[in-house]
Design an enzyme around this catalytic site. Sequence first.
Site, PDB file in Angstrom:
ATOM      1  N   HIS A 140      32.693  45.125  46.417  1.00  0.00           N
ATOM      2  CA  HIS A 140      33.460  44.633  45.260  1.00  0.00           C
ATOM      3  C   HIS A 140      33.253  43.133  45.032  1.00  0.00           C
ATOM      4  O   HIS A 140      33.536  42.330  45.916  1.00  0.00           O
ATOM      5  CB  HIS A 140      34.954  44.931  45.486  1.00  0.00           C
ATOM      6  CG  HIS A 140      35.820  44.411  44.399  1.00  0.00           C
ATOM      7  ND1 HIS A 140      36.918  43.600  44.637  1.00  0.00           N
ATOM      8  CD2 HIS A 140      35.752  44.575  43.061  1.00  0.00           C
ATOM      9  CE1 HIS A 140      37.478  43.301  43.485  1.00  0.00           C
ATOM     10  NE2 HIS A 140      36.800  43.877  42.507  1.00  0.00           N
ATOM     11  N   HIS A 144      37.600  43.365  34.230  1.00  0.00           N
ATOM     12  CA  HIS A 144      37.391  44.799  34.467  1.00  0.00           C
ATOM     13  C   HIS A 144      37.370  45.628  33.195  1.00  0.00           C
ATOM     14  O   HIS A 144      36.898  46.764  33.212  1.00  0.00           O
ATOM     15  CB  HIS A 144      38.482  45.335  35.397  1.00  0.00           C
ATOM     16  CG  HIS A 144      38.460  44.678  36.738  1.00  0.00           C
ATOM     17  ND1 HIS A 144      39.220  43.578  37.026  1.00  0.00           N
ATOM     18  CD2 HIS A 144      37.736  44.947  37.859  1.00  0.00           C
ATOM     19  CE1 HIS A 144      38.982  43.202  38.267  1.00  0.00           C
ATOM     20  NE2 HIS A 144      38.085  44.003  38.799  1.00  0.00           N
ATOM     21  N   ARG A 173      37.888  28.029  30.677  1.00  0.00           N
ATOM     22  CA  ARG A 173      37.553  29.024  31.683  1.00  0.00           C
ATOM     23  C   ARG A 173      38.799  29.195  32.575  1.00  0.00           C
ATOM     24  O   ARG A 173      39.094  28.343  33.426  1.00  0.00           O
ATOM     25  CB  ARG A 173      36.353  28.546  32.504  1.00  0.00           C
ATOM     26  CG  ARG A 173      35.532  29.623  33.229  1.00  0.00           C
ATOM     27  CD  ARG A 173      36.295  30.453  34.171  1.00  0.00           C
ATOM     28  NE  ARG A 173      35.497  31.513  34.779  1.00  0.00           N
ATOM     29  CZ  ARG A 173      35.917  32.777  34.866  1.00  0.00           C
ATOM     30  NH1 ARG A 173      37.065  33.144  34.343  1.00  0.00           N
ATOM     31  NH2 ARG A 173      35.181  33.673  35.491  1.00  0.00           N
ATOM     32  N   CYS A 180      30.855  24.669  33.503  1.00  0.00           N
ATOM     33  CA  CYS A 180      31.026  25.869  34.314  1.00  0.00           C
ATOM     34  C   CYS A 180      29.695  26.196  35.001  1.00  0.00           C
ATOM     35  O   CYS A 180      28.636  26.062  34.385  1.00  0.00           O
ATOM     36  CB  CYS A 180      31.453  27.029  33.429  1.00  0.00           C
ATOM     37  SG  CYS A 180      31.828  28.486  34.389  1.00  0.00           S
ATOM     38  N   TYR A 194      30.851  31.310  43.049  1.00  0.00           N
ATOM     39  CA  TYR A 194      30.337  29.959  42.840  1.00  0.00           C
ATOM     40  C   TYR A 194      29.447  29.492  44.000  1.00  0.00           C
ATOM     41  O   TYR A 194      29.622  28.404  44.553  1.00  0.00           O
ATOM     42  CB  TYR A 194      31.494  28.977  42.570  1.00  0.00           C
ATOM     43  CG  TYR A 194      32.260  29.356  41.329  1.00  0.00           C
ATOM     44  CD1 TYR A 194      31.637  29.339  40.089  1.00  0.00           C
ATOM     45  CD2 TYR A 194      33.580  29.785  41.391  1.00  0.00           C
ATOM     46  CE1 TYR A 194      32.314  29.725  38.949  1.00  0.00           C
ATOM     47  CE2 TYR A 194      34.272  30.182  40.255  1.00  0.00           C
ATOM     48  CZ  TYR A 194      33.619  30.145  39.040  1.00  0.00           C
ATOM     49  OH  TYR A 194      34.295  30.530  37.913  1.00  0.00           O
TER      50      TYR A 194
HETATM   51  C1  HEM Z   1      35.540  41.245  39.877  1.00  0.00           C
HETATM   52  C2  HEM Z   1      34.849  46.061  39.883  1.00  0.00           C
HETATM   53  C3  HEM Z   1      39.405  46.742  41.429  1.00  0.00           C
HETATM   54  C4  HEM Z   1      40.072  41.926  41.523  1.00  0.00           C
HETATM   55  C5  HEM Z   1      34.994  42.508  39.713  1.00  0.00           C
HETATM   56  C6  HEM Z   1      33.676  42.751  39.154  1.00  0.00           C
HETATM   57  C7  HEM Z   1      33.470  44.090  39.163  1.00  0.00           C
HETATM   58  C8  HEM Z   1      34.663  44.716  39.715  1.00  0.00           C
HETATM   59  C9  HEM Z   1      32.215  44.825  38.701  1.00  0.00           C
HETATM   60  C10 HEM Z   1      32.717  41.653  38.658  1.00  0.00           C
HETATM   61  C11 HEM Z   1      33.044  41.445  37.218  1.00  0.00           C
HETATM   62  C12 HEM Z   1      32.374  40.279  36.575  1.00  0.00           C
HETATM   63  O1  HEM Z   1      32.495  39.136  37.073  1.00  0.00           O
HETATM   64  O2  HEM Z   1      31.754  40.504  35.537  1.00  0.00           O
HETATM   65  C13 HEM Z   1      36.011  46.670  40.303  1.00  0.00           C
HETATM   66  C14 HEM Z   1      36.193  48.101  40.427  1.00  0.00           C
HETATM   67  C15 HEM Z   1      37.454  48.302  40.880  1.00  0.00           C
HETATM   68  C16 HEM Z   1      38.097  46.986  41.028  1.00  0.00           C
HETATM   69  C17 HEM Z   1      35.155  49.186  40.123  1.00  0.00           C
HETATM   70  C18 HEM Z   1      38.026  49.675  41.137  1.00  0.00           C
HETATM   71  C19 HEM Z   1      39.051  49.956  41.811  1.00  0.00           C
HETATM   72  C20 HEM Z   1      39.998  45.501  41.545  1.00  0.00           C
HETATM   73  C21 HEM Z   1      41.378  45.262  41.908  1.00  0.00           C
HETATM   74  C22 HEM Z   1      41.563  43.893  41.929  1.00  0.00           C
HETATM   75  C23 HEM Z   1      40.302  43.285  41.588  1.00  0.00           C
HETATM   76  C24 HEM Z   1      42.401  46.336  42.213  1.00  0.00           C
HETATM   77  C25 HEM Z   1      42.773  43.042  42.213  1.00  0.00           C
HETATM   78  C26 HEM Z   1      43.819  43.350  42.852  1.00  0.00           C
HETATM   79  C27 HEM Z   1      38.898  41.331  41.118  1.00  0.00           C
HETATM   80  C28 HEM Z   1      38.691  39.894  41.067  1.00  0.00           C
HETATM   81  C29 HEM Z   1      37.386  39.695  40.590  1.00  0.00           C
HETATM   82  C30 HEM Z   1      36.815  41.024  40.363  1.00  0.00           C
HETATM   83  C31 HEM Z   1      39.689  38.810  41.440  1.00  0.00           C
HETATM   84  C32 HEM Z   1      36.688  38.356  40.353  1.00  0.00           C
HETATM   85  C33 HEM Z   1      37.074  37.888  38.992  1.00  0.00           C
HETATM   86  C34 HEM Z   1      36.514  36.532  38.623  1.00  0.00           C
HETATM   87  O3  HEM Z   1      35.385  36.191  38.999  1.00  0.00           O
HETATM   88  O4  HEM Z   1      37.223  35.808  37.924  1.00  0.00           O
HETATM   89  N1  HEM Z   1      35.567  43.712  40.024  1.00  0.00           N
HETATM   90  N2  HEM Z   1      37.176  46.027  40.666  1.00  0.00           N
HETATM   91  N3  HEM Z   1      39.377  44.289  41.347  1.00  0.00           N
HETATM   92  N4  HEM Z   1      37.752  41.965  40.712  1.00  0.00           N
HETATM   93 FE1  HEM Z   1      37.476  44.001  40.697  1.00  0.00          FE
HETATM   94  N1  MTE Z   2      41.860  25.681  37.840  1.00  0.00           N
HETATM   95  C1  MTE Z   2      42.792  26.642  37.925  1.00  0.00           C
HETATM   96  N2  MTE Z   2      44.002  26.335  38.442  1.00  0.00           N
HETATM   97  N3  MTE Z   2      42.548  27.920  37.520  1.00  0.00           N
HETATM   98  C2  MTE Z   2      41.319  28.268  36.998  1.00  0.00           C
HETATM   99  O1  MTE Z   2      41.114  29.429  36.627  1.00  0.00           O
HETATM  100  N4  MTE Z   2      39.020  27.521  36.479  1.00  0.00           N
HETATM  101  C3  MTE Z   2      37.976  26.600  36.980  1.00  0.00           C
HETATM  102  C4  MTE Z   2      38.390  25.161  36.786  1.00  0.00           C
HETATM  103  N5  MTE Z   2      39.742  24.943  37.250  1.00  0.00           N
HETATM  104  C5  MTE Z   2      40.301  27.269  36.922  1.00  0.00           C
HETATM  105  C6  MTE Z   2      40.644  25.960  37.345  1.00  0.00           C
HETATM  106  C7  MTE Z   2      36.676  26.790  36.387  1.00  0.00           C
HETATM  107  S1  MTE Z   2      35.725  28.041  37.025  1.00  0.00           S
HETATM  108  C8  MTE Z   2      36.171  25.931  35.437  1.00  0.00           C
HETATM  109  S2  MTE Z   2      34.585  26.090  34.890  1.00  0.00           S
HETATM  110  C9  MTE Z   2      36.998  24.852  34.873  1.00  0.00           C
HETATM  111  O2  MTE Z   2      38.314  24.854  35.412  1.00  0.00           O
HETATM  112  C10 MTE Z   2      37.107  25.005  33.365  1.00  0.00           C
HETATM  113  O3  MTE Z   2      37.835  23.957  32.820  1.00  0.00           O
HETATM  114  P1  MTE Z   2      38.305  23.997  31.303  1.00  0.00           P
HETATM  115  O4  MTE Z   2      38.967  25.321  31.035  1.00  0.00           O
HETATM  116  O5  MTE Z   2      39.222  22.835  31.145  1.00  0.00           O
HETATM  117  O6  MTE Z   2      37.058  23.831  30.474  1.00  0.00           O
END
Ligand code: HEM
Ligand code: MTE
Length: 471
Positions: A40, A65, A139, A185, A322
């Site tokens: 994941h 998602h 972002r 970003c 990152y």
């Molecule tokens: C990111 C799939 C469940 C939290 C992702 C991504 C995928 C994915 C493909 C990458 C998305 C992208 O950055 O474009 C799945 C699948 C799940 C699932 C198939 C099936 C159960 C969950 C759950 C949570 C979660 C239950 C939280 C409690 C996150 C977080 C990220 C993420 C925090 C990163 C987001 C970010 O970069 O801002 N997931 N996910 N996921 N997922 Fe899931």
């Molecule tokens: N700070 C907090 N607390 N929460 C966030 O989601 N995103 C970060 C950073 N600081 C983020 C954060 C990311 S990934 C980027 S690229 C920049 O904030 C974006 O800043 P902006 O939304 O002011 O352009």
Amino acid sequence: REDLPTYTLEEVLQHTTMEKRIWVTYGQGVYDITDFIPQHPGGSEKISMAAGSSVEPFWMLYGVHKNPNVLAILEKYRIGNLSPAEAAEATANMEDPYARDPIRHPALKPSSKKPFNAEPPPTLLTESFVTPVDLFYVRNHLPVPEISENDYKLEIHFQGKDYSFSLDDLKTKFEQVTVTATVMCAGNRRGEMTEIKPVKGLNWGHAAIGNATWSGPRLSDILRYIGVKENDPSIQHIQFEGLDHDVSNVPYGASIPFNKAIDPKGDVVLAYEMNGEVLSKDHGFPIRAVVPGTVGARNVKWLGRIIVSDVESDSHWQQNDYKGFNPSVDWDTVDFSKSPAIQELPVISAICSPDSGSVVKLNSNSSLNMKGYAWSGGGRRIVRVDVTADSGKTWHSANITAQDSSKEPHHWGWSLWSIDLPIPQGVREVELWAKAVDSAYNTQPETFANIWNLRGVLGNAYHRIRVQVAS
Ligand code: HEM
Ligand code: MTE
């Protein structure tokens, strides 16, 4: 899907451990996601929070998602169905955590609305050296937190003690400075990288970058005020926590090297003003850490807590996102502990005008006006921007039209450039390339092919666009 068995919510709830297998629900579907957990992208801890229940409350928070890719992955793990009545029960009483997000300028084009992530049209970026607040890319990873100015406190944890500063303390107890700094970003220009091979991440164009002035006290002064010593070998990192947090109260977090934080010339500012205006909700009201020359992710918004530490932040965004990898590393082989967290960014440039794919009119001398930005991390100045209209047979150096006047190596703001580029006579379609050179003579890689990485970060290859020439 009707051929699959029907399960009850009670049965799903029995499956919350790896031994008993981990089941979740989405809509009417029941899924055994045990084998997906280690892969994941958001980490195995997060996904496990949904064990035995619906993923939907979490996906309302993590809007990444809500896209066909993720649903296609999920469908591969489908083992059954809930009855329609139980499916409705599973998601009853869900409140939208984004309901109180601010209203945004419609010119910002969102790649995700919840959380809100958006960039302005690139042609606007070169119109002013300082990017207007309402047009500055946003972002967010989580809902924008609601913070009252009067209740706001910045907590600092240092050697077992907690220090607390009100907004007023931050505005009056320390020297106030204004720093011009570009924030970008790590995923800026990811869209071009995905043309090589898909990546997991938001599909940014080339406007996930902006330049602003940031005002507030220096972090180095505040650290010294509470007794932090520059040469203390036990301090290696300064951790930041935002006041935005997820369902389990985990905040957004990141850290920067201590050397950057304590160096007065590092210009790390706890900003309450952006372009002379009170910081907006989207950009971190009331306080944001501005870490010039450093990737956007470390510029923590809605700053609530600082931890003076010997270790990096253990946040997901510091440890498991990152970071860069070699192009052959995929989601089966990736080991996030093997790559350092991105801090300073490499040199980048982009063509903002003309727009990619547009029809352009040449000047009377058969030249074409091109404009763009260039920037490098670590305070390195842009010394040159080279452009070509014939795939590199002849390069021309653009004029730098705006650049901040800081001294090397504290050149935190971007450079804007412009050129009337000669276009070979008679061509109907032309490909324009740009690359920048910074003061360390670093330049951009030629193509995305050899810098592709699974998270789609650090996309700084030559910028190439195609335009049609009007007859
Ligand atoms: C990111 C799939 C469940 C939290 C992702 C991504 C995928 C994915 C493909 C990458 C998305 C992208 O950055 O474009 C799945 C699948 C799940 C699932 C198939 C099936 C159960 C969950 C759950 C949570 C979660 C239950 C939280 C409690 C996150 C977080 C990220 C993420 C925090 C990163 C987001 C970010 O970069 O801002 N997931 N996910 N996921 N997922 Fe899931
Ligand atoms: N700070 C907090 N607390 N929460 C966030 O989601 N995103 C970060 C950073 N600081 C983020 C954060 C990311 S990934 C980027 S690229 C920049 O904030 C974006 O800043 P902006 O939304 O002011 O352009």
